[in-house]
Structures are given as C-alpha cells and as structure tokens.
Design an enzyme around this catalytic site. Structure first.
Site, short mmCIF file in Angstrom:
data_model
loop_
_atom_site.label_atom_id
_atom_site.label_comp_id
_atom_site.label_asym_id
_atom_site.label_seq_id
_atom_site.Cartn_x
_atom_site.Cartn_y
_atom_site.Cartn_z
CB SER A 198 -1.03 -9.07 -23.83
OG SER A 198 -1.98 -8.81 -22.82
CD GLU A 220 3.88 -11.32 -17.97
OE1 GLU A 220 3.16 -10.34 -18.23
OE2 GLU A 220 4.48 -11.98 -18.85
CG HIS A 230 1.48 -7.71 -19.37
ND1 HIS A 230 1.30 -9.06 -19.53
CD2 HIS A 230 0.68 -7.11 -20.30
CE1 HIS A 230 0.43 -9.28 -20.51
NE2 HIS A 230 0.05 -8.12 -20.99
#
Length: 549
Positions: free
Chosen positions: A218, A345, A447
C-alpha cells in the site's frame, strides 16, 4: 568439534565485514560484537542488545537518524549521535506522530520516532551473509509503524534478515512550504536514511549489504515506487517488491476514464507548497518571512488537527522530477521487481466515497455521474447485487478492476521492458481482512489481506487455517528466494514465469490456498480488462494494445 569451529569462523568473517563497514578501530572488538548468533551487536553508533524470541534474534527501537525535533522538524534526516554503553533494543521505538483511526491503530504525538527493528535468524549461517529485506509499512502515509509487523516467521523460514522501518508521516513527513528547504518528501528521505543505515550495519546482524530488497505494501509500495525513481536512492537496494500499489504506467492518460478513487500518486512543487501555505495560515503562520519558525514552534497536537496532503511531492532534492514521467520513460533504477495486487482491492476503499450506507438508487446515480453515456454498460457488467453484497460491493468490484487491476497490467508491461518482473495476484477470498469493514461489505481478498500470510500483524486478525498457513509458507519461500536471487523460482515451488512485454497479456501467478491454488491466473478475464479497454479507447483513436505495448 567441527560445529563450534564453524561458529567461530562465522563470527570472525562477520566481524571483519563489520569493521570495514563501521570503520571500527579494533577488528577483534567488531568481531566479538557481530557474532552471527549473538544478541549484543555493535552498530556504527554504538552497541545494542536485543533478545532471542520465537527462534529468531530481535532488535527493536534502533535509532537510524537524529530525532527530527525542534529546529530539525521538516529538515532532511541527520546522523544519529553515538551513545556510550549498551543500548537496550528489546522494545520498539515510538510510532511517528499520527492520529488514531476507526480501525484501532493507536495515536501518537512523538516526533522522536526514526527507529527501525531488525529480525535475524538465530541459527548460524556459517560464513554466508544473508539477504536483507527492508519493509516499509502501509497506512496511507499517515499511520502505521514498522513494529506493526512481526517478521520472525519471515526471517526464520526465509533465512533472511528483515528490517522494518518507521518514517515521518502526514503533516510531519509530507508537508511542503516555500519556507522549508527541500520540503514535500521528508518521509521518503527518512526511508533512504534507513537504507543507508542498512548499508553500514547489515553485516553486523548477519545481513549482506550488497543484497538488499526494498519491499512494502500500500503506502509502503507507493514509497518503493518513489525510491525506484529517486536519484539519491541509487545503489541503496538491489531488488524491489511492490504489494497493492502499482507504480503506474499512465494508464488513464489520454482516455475518457478516471479511477473511482481519483487521487494522484505524486504532487508537483506548486501544489504541495500552495497547500502548505494554506495550512500555515490556518495555524496562524501566514507571514512568509516567519512561517517556518512559526510552524516549528507549533505543538504536534496542533499539527495533527489539520488534514495533511499525504502524497510525495516532487521538485525537491529527493524527487527532482515527476516519478510518473521517470517511470514512463524507463529511467528508474534497474533492479528486478516482484509486484502484485489482491483480487478485491476495492472492498477496503469503497466506503470512503460516501459518509453512510449506499442504496441501489444511489449506486445507479453514482455510476451515471462517473461514466456518463457508458453507465448502462457498467451497470450491466457490475450489477448492484454482485458478490451477494450491498451496493458498496458493486462499487468495490469496479474499483478492484478499474483502479487496481487495469493499471497493474500496464505497470507490469512497463517494468518488464526494462527489468526482470514477476507479477502475482492474491486471490484467497476467505483471508482475514486487514480491518473490519462497514455497511455489510464482504471483504473477500481485500487490500492488505495477504499481510498476515507473510507477517505476524499488530492488529486483531483471525488465525490462518492450515491451508492458509501452507500458502503463507509458499509465499515466504517465493519472497525470500526473490530477495536472495532476484527470481522467486526454486526447486520444489510451482513455476512462476516472468512477465514478457511482447506477450501483451502479462503472466500473473495466482496465490490461493489449497491443492492447485498456485497457478497461472487469467487477470484479464477476472477483472474485465477487455471491457475497460473498450471504454478507454472510445474517442481516443487507439486501442489499449498500442498503448500498453
């Protein structure tokens, strides 16, 4: 008698390397300090004593730069002052200043936070120095800490030395103002200071400073992308792993499409300095002549009340040019890259686009606003009840495909034109989510859901099943093999092909638990990429094939 002799040899070899790297006046003393199995180690600033835990050696809270406080607030990181005696390294350093959030990560007002943690295998590696993996945490460049990631399993099974890093965040790490020299990316500079610490000190912990992999997820992946383009990062790492933030290949440029979460990855100087002047005025520091001193005098608590602009700025010493342009022109550092995303995600981010629950009518209206004439096609492809979830689930599906998978394909092809590139997709839709999700959204392979397969994570997470644990073992095998050689393949692992730019459709390795769960993955079909290609090409005069190739 052979076993002790090997241990002594390892200590002497590591000690001599430490003496050369640290500039130690007494190689014998450095050899004693850098024992491959010891918990007391000499760094270039002084001795540290860690602990053996979980079968690994763990050193926490090691300062890699001077505390960026007082006059050092919003300045490039400075060298840490040496200390006398042996510094306790059995507890992590303070988290960098950040607010608490709805997901339970703690707040902090600490500016003295530039610390790192080293996890090294306890067993001797003989005369061999191990690969080093430097991990940059996620958290939107506003939250998180290196200590949120327990690397003992990764270090032990992977036989690598793992370094997790704190770096300045939010208002203190990515603030820009005309009165601050080289502002806009202090957090990126901190990461480079940590990498220079690794280059000087890795051998003392049994790590090879000539074989460093920079990895992150990320915002950590976003940071790895920045380092790939930063001239001052040249030579500081030799491989790169980007998880869940593709570095970007300009996928949306010249098309009528925009991502749902339409945020830039990088900011030009005029933007971050302009926003900084706006924030300075809100904080009572509007006078350009005194703004820097005024801002440095503000308590951290006051700074944390402002909304930061947590995006790396370019036009400064660490990022002189737009990283998107540097990447697109292939002028990034030539290191092998392992890169990938999760299957879903968007499930973590879909709730961010609305303050409350979304109705079916609200979803249809949002799609009409976003996609105009193409909205009926989008609604047909992503019906409101997709994945048996609420309307937010359909938004998440669009985001997963358009915001992540579509640019991931272009990034894979861009990177592969210049460096060895290996692409994956984590598809376990039963994986523990990073955080609980609101509005009844099913997390699926959300995610960050792959993180607990590589690390022990510092937030509440359901335990992995035996099948998931085996998948995690395989992922660690891939990641550590890549760290060692720049290629994740080795005997006993399912074959993982490189991305070949001439293929047009990049090879993607699926990572899923169970028998046959690791195999080639058809990302194009799973994420409707041909559908988005068609929408993108309308009115542009060119199909996606010409752009991606």
């Amino acid at each position: 008698m052979k076993r002790p002799r090997n241990r002594i040899s390892a200590a002497l070899v590591a000690g001599l390397a430490g003496a050369l790297l640290l500039g130690a006046a007494d190689p014998a003393a450095a050899g004693e300090a850098a024992s491959a199995g010891g918990t007391t180690v000499r760094t270039d600033a002084g001795w540290v004593k860690g602990a053996e835990t979980g079968g690994q050696r763990l050193f926490q809270g090691i300062p890699y730069a001077a505390p960026p406080v007082g006059e050092l607030r919003w300045r490039s990181p400075r060298a840490v002052a040496p200390w006398q005696g042996v510094r306790d390294a059995t507890a992590p350093g303070s988290r960098c200043a950040q607010t608490a959030d709805d997901w339970g990560l703690p707040a902090s007002e600490a500016e003295d936070c530039l610390y790192l943690n080293v996890t090294a295998p306890a067993r001797s590696g003989g005369n061999r120095l191990r690969p080093v993996l430097v991990w940059l945490h996620g958290g939107g460049l506003t939250r998180g800490a290196g200590s949120d990631y327990d690397a003992r399993r990764l270090a032990g099974r992977g036989d690598v030395v793992v370094v997790t890093v704190n770096y300045r965040l939010g208002m203190l790490g990515f603030f820009g103002h005309p009165g601050l020299e080289n502002s806009g990316a202090f957090g990126i500079e901190d990461q480079q200071a940590a990498l220079r610490w690794v280059r000087r000190n890795a051998a003392a912990f049994g790590g090879d400073p000539r074989n460093v992999t920079l990895a992150g997820e990320s915002a950590g992946s976003h940071s790895v992308c920045a380092q790939l383009t930063s001239p001052s990062a040249a030579g500081l790492f030799h491989r790169a792993i980007t998880q869940s933030t593709p570095c970007g290949a300009g996928s949306f440029d010249g098309t009528p499409l925009r991502p749902v979460l339409d945020l830039p990855l990088w900011l030009p100087k005029v933007s971050y300095e302009g926003y900084g002047q706006y924030l300075a005025a809100l904080l009572g520091c509007a006078d350009p002549g005194t703004a820097a001193a005024c801002l440095r005098g503000k308590p951290v608590a006051d700074l944390l009340t402002q909304d930061p602009l947590p995006l790396p700025g370019y036009g400064n010493a660490v990022l002189p040019e737009d990283p998107a342009k540097v990447l697109q022109e292939g002028r990034f550092h030539r290191v092998p890259v392992l890169t990938g995303i999760t299957r879903d995600e968007g499930t973590l981010f879909a709730p961010l686009i609305s303050q409350g629950p979304m109705t079916a009518e609200g979803y249809e209206a949002a799609v009409n606003t976003r996609f105009g004439a193409a909205a009926p096609e989008v609604l047909a492809r992503y019906p409101v009840g997709i994945h048996d979830g609420p309307p937010f689930q359909a938004v998440a599906a669009i985001m997963s495909d358009l915001d992540w998978a579509w640019p991931a394909r272009d990034t894979d092809l861009l990177l592969a034109r210049h460096v060895p590139t290996y692409s994956y997709e984590f598809t376990d839709r039963t994986a523990p989510p990073l955080f609980p999700l609101p509005h009844g959204i099913r997390p699926l392979a959300a995610h960050g859901s792959e993180l607990s397969f590589l690390f022990g994570v510092g937030w509440e997470s359901a335990p992995l099943t035996p099948a998931q644990r085996r998948l995690g073992d395989t992922m660690i095998d891939y990641w550590s093999r890549f760290a060692a050689t720049g290629d994740p393949n080795r005997p006993g692992l399912p074959a993982w092909k490189r991305v070949r730019p001439a293929d047009g459709t990049p090879y993607v390795q699926e990572l899923s638990p169970g028998r046959g769960g690791i195999k080639p993955f058809d990302r194009a079909s799973a994420h409707n990429l041909a559908f988005w290609d068609d929408l993108a090409s309308r009115g542009t005069g060119a199909g996606r094939g010409a752009k991606a190739g």
